[in-house]
Design an enzyme around this catalytic site. Structure first.
Site, PDB file in Angstrom:
ATOM      1  N   TYR A 199      -2.433  -2.088  10.652  1.00 43.21           N
ATOM      2  CA  TYR A 199      -2.568  -2.395   8.943  1.00 43.21           C
ATOM      3  C   TYR A 199      -1.396  -1.471   8.347  1.00 43.21           C
ATOM      4  O   TYR A 199      -0.552  -2.148   7.677  1.00 43.21           O
ATOM      5  CB  TYR A 199      -3.763  -1.751   8.348  1.00 43.21           C
TER       6      TYR A 199
ATOM      7  N   SER B  79       1.039  -1.138  -0.015  1.00 42.71           N
ATOM      8  CA  SER B  79      -0.071   0.023   0.183  1.00 42.71           C
ATOM      9  C   SER B  79       0.966   1.159   0.104  1.00 42.71           C
ATOM     10  O   SER B  79       2.081   1.280   0.531  1.00 42.71           O
ATOM     11  CB  SER B  79      -0.838   0.016   1.352  1.00 42.71           C
TER      12      SER B  79
HETATM   13  N1  NAP Z   1      -8.784  -1.171  -1.266  1.00 35.38           N
HETATM   14  C1  NAP Z   1      -7.762  -0.161  -1.145  1.00 35.38           C
HETATM   15  O1  NAP Z   1      -7.873   1.039  -0.873  1.00 35.38           O
HETATM   16  C2  NAP Z   1      -6.442  -0.549  -0.909  1.00 35.38           C
HETATM   17  C3  NAP Z   1      -5.278   0.159  -0.907  1.00 35.38           C
HETATM   18  C4  NAP Z   1      -4.123   0.163  -0.811  1.00 35.38           C
HETATM   19  C5  NAP Z   1      -3.626  -1.580  -0.692  1.00 35.38           C
HETATM   20  N2  NAP Z   1      -4.757  -2.328  -0.591  1.00 35.38           N
HETATM   21  C6  NAP Z   1      -4.284  -3.896  -0.403  1.00 35.38           C
HETATM   22  O2  NAP Z   1      -4.763  -4.562  -1.484  1.00 35.38           O
HETATM   23  C7  NAP Z   1      -5.061  -5.683  -1.227  1.00 35.38           C
HETATM   24  C8  NAP Z   1      -6.541  -6.153  -1.747  1.00 35.38           C
HETATM   25  O3  NAP Z   1      -7.327  -5.260  -0.907  1.00 35.38           O
HETATM   26  P1  NAP Z   1      -8.781  -5.158  -1.477  1.00 35.38           P
HETATM   27  O4  NAP Z   1      -9.302  -3.784  -1.162  1.00 35.38           O
HETATM   28  O5  NAP Z   1      -9.202  -5.867  -2.836  1.00 35.38           O
HETATM   29  O6  NAP Z   1      -9.828  -5.791  -0.192  1.00 35.38           O
HETATM   30  P2  NAP Z   1     -11.093  -6.737  -0.146  1.00 35.38           P
HETATM   31  O7  NAP Z   1     -12.087  -6.253  -1.224  1.00 35.38           O
HETATM   32  O8  NAP Z   1     -11.629  -6.848   0.966  1.00 35.38           O
HETATM   33  O9  NAP Z   1     -10.681  -8.317  -0.633  1.00 35.38           O
HETATM   34  C9  NAP Z   1      -9.719  -8.817   0.093  1.00 35.38           C
HETATM   35  C10 NAP Z   1      -9.459 -10.317  -0.213  1.00 35.38           C
HETATM   36  O10 NAP Z   1      -8.619 -10.941   0.661  1.00 35.38           O
HETATM   37  C11 NAP Z   1      -9.334 -12.174   1.096  1.00 35.38           C
HETATM   38  N3  NAP Z   1      -8.710 -12.613   2.366  1.00 35.38           N
HETATM   39  C12 NAP Z   1      -8.796 -11.538   3.580  1.00 35.38           C
HETATM   40  N4  NAP Z   1      -8.342 -12.434   4.625  1.00 35.38           N
HETATM   41  C13 NAP Z   1      -7.833 -13.344   4.097  1.00 35.38           C
HETATM   42  C14 NAP Z   1      -7.267 -14.778   4.605  1.00 35.38           C
HETATM   43  N5  NAP Z   1      -6.913 -14.826   5.821  1.00 35.38           N
HETATM   44  N6  NAP Z   1      -6.859 -15.750   3.815  1.00 35.38           N
HETATM   45  C15 NAP Z   1      -7.140 -15.690   2.551  1.00 35.38           C
HETATM   46  N7  NAP Z   1      -7.766 -14.708   1.888  1.00 35.38           N
HETATM   47  C16 NAP Z   1      -8.459 -13.472   2.768  1.00 35.38           C
HETATM   48  C17 NAP Z   1     -10.945 -11.779   0.882  1.00 35.38           C
HETATM   49  O11 NAP Z   1     -11.719 -13.038   0.913  1.00 35.38           O
HETATM   50  P3  NAP Z   1     -12.137 -13.964   2.165  1.00 35.38           P
HETATM   51  O12 NAP Z   1     -12.756 -12.520   3.020  1.00 35.38           O
HETATM   52  O13 NAP Z   1     -13.336 -14.730   1.600  1.00 35.38           O
HETATM   53  O14 NAP Z   1     -11.048 -14.629   2.774  1.00 35.38           O
HETATM   54  C18 NAP Z   1     -10.928 -11.123  -0.315  1.00 35.38           C
HETATM   55  O15 NAP Z   1     -11.073 -11.978  -1.421  1.00 35.38           O
HETATM   56  C19 NAP Z   1      -4.963  -5.935   0.395  1.00 35.38           C
HETATM   57  O16 NAP Z   1      -3.485  -6.641   0.561  1.00 35.38           O
HETATM   58  C20 NAP Z   1      -4.936  -4.414   0.567  1.00 35.38           C
HETATM   59  O17 NAP Z   1      -4.200  -4.330   1.940  1.00 35.38           O
HETATM   60  C21 NAP Z   1      -5.968  -2.094  -0.586  1.00 35.38           C
END
Ligand code: NAP
Length: 260
Positions: A152, A139
């Site tokens: 986080y 991130s």
């Molecule tokens: N959205 C943002 O603004 C943003 C910004 C910077 C970085 N990121 C990073 O990008 C990545 C994806 O984020 P996102 O926004 O797409 O999040 P999201 O929409 O909440 O999706 C998270 C995904 O991770 C899975 N997950 C969570 N915990 C898990 C575990 N213990 N084991 C296996 N799967 C798991 C969830 O499925 P289940 O719950 O079914 O396991 C889901 O498929 C993350 O690493 C996040 O930190 C996001």
């Protein structure tokens, strides 16, 4: 790196950024396997994308990771790219001690230990492939503080550092280590978070940008506003701190139920 004809595992690929990466990589003629914990979400991703392979796995649980890797290497012996995308973010009001330690531990296990255990279990296999890659999704927050989500933020800084070190360690192997540092992206994770004057990036635009940069072997991929935010933080930290600090009180006030 060639972004076609690979076999790719994407953790947390059932929604958000992971699913957008999966769909884009399928279009580029790759075999894509996604994992997550929730079977229903995996099924709905698979229904939308019939070529997608799915597997349940909790990356915070070493045994779950071991099982998945053992089965994957039997079913997909050509696996050559690991995308560590699964992540979770808990809002945490430190002053009011709002988040139970158990949730903070789970955040660390998912965001740090999950990445390290996947790398640990898959690297012996990846090193044997002709072309391989590890892609860690961290991130822009890896570079700056965010008082509303201190654990986080620390986990993302840790994986940023880990990525730098394993990249150096693997430099004479076939494994390239990429890091993607997204800005705010329109997903479930960022729901309710708004920074005045900054539009959230759409997951499919982030996926397209990431693949374009991987193709050019850009090792640190900073899509959308992330690049500017990181530069601005280096030049004018007080300005970015003020923006982040302004966003935090509303988020913390919106924590509807304490997880303590
Ligand atoms: N959205 C943002 O603004 C943003 C910004 C910077 C970085 N990121 C990073 O990008 C990545 C994806 O984020 P996102 O926004 O797409 O999040 P999201 O929409 O909440 O999706 C998270 C995904 O991770 C899975 N997950 C969570 N915990 C898990 C575990 N213990 N084991 C296996 N799967 C798991 C969830 O499925 P289940 O719950 O079914 O396991 C889901 O498929 C993350 O690493 C996040 O930190 C996001």
């Amino acid at each position: 790196m060639n972004i076609s004809n690979n076999t790719i595992l994407i953790t947390g690929g059932s929604m958000g950024i992971g699913l957008a990466l999966a769909e884009e990589l399928l279009q580029q003629n790759n075999t894509v396997i996604i994992c997550a914990r929730n079977q229903k979400k995996l099924d709905s991703a698979q229904k939308k994308n019939p070529n997608l392979h799915t597997v349940t796995c909790d990356v915070s649980d070493e045994h779950s990771v071991s099982n998945m890797v053992d089965n994957l290497l039997k079913d997909h012996p050509t696996l050559n790219i690991l995308i560590n995308n699964a992540g979770m973010m808990h809002l945490h009001d430190v002053v009011n001690n709002s988040l139970a330690l158990e949730h903070q531990k789970n955040e660390i296990l998912t965001n740090i230990f999950g990445v390290i255990s996947l790398c640990d279990k898959l690297l012996p296999h990846l090193i044997k492939q002709k072309n391989a890659a590890i892609v860690n999704v961290t991130s822009g927050l890896a570079y700056m503080p965010f008082m509303a989500a201190p654990v986080y933020t620390a986990t993302k800084a840790a994986i940023h550092s880990y990525s730098l070190s394993i990249r150096a360690a693997l430099k004479n192997t076939s494994v390239t280590v990429f890091e993607v540092l997204p800005p705010m992206v329109e997903t479930e994770m960022s729901h309710g978070m708004d920074m005045p004057g900054m539009k959230k990036m759409l997951p499919n635009n982030l996926a397209k940008y990431t693949i374009k940069k991987m193709r050019k072997d850009t090792l640190e991929i900073k899509p959308g506003a992330a690049s500017m935010m990181i530069k601005m933080y280096n030049w004018f930290p007080w300005m970015i701190n003020k923006m982040m600090d302004n966003m935090a009180p509303k988020l913390l006030a919106d924590i509807t139920h304490s997880t303590k």
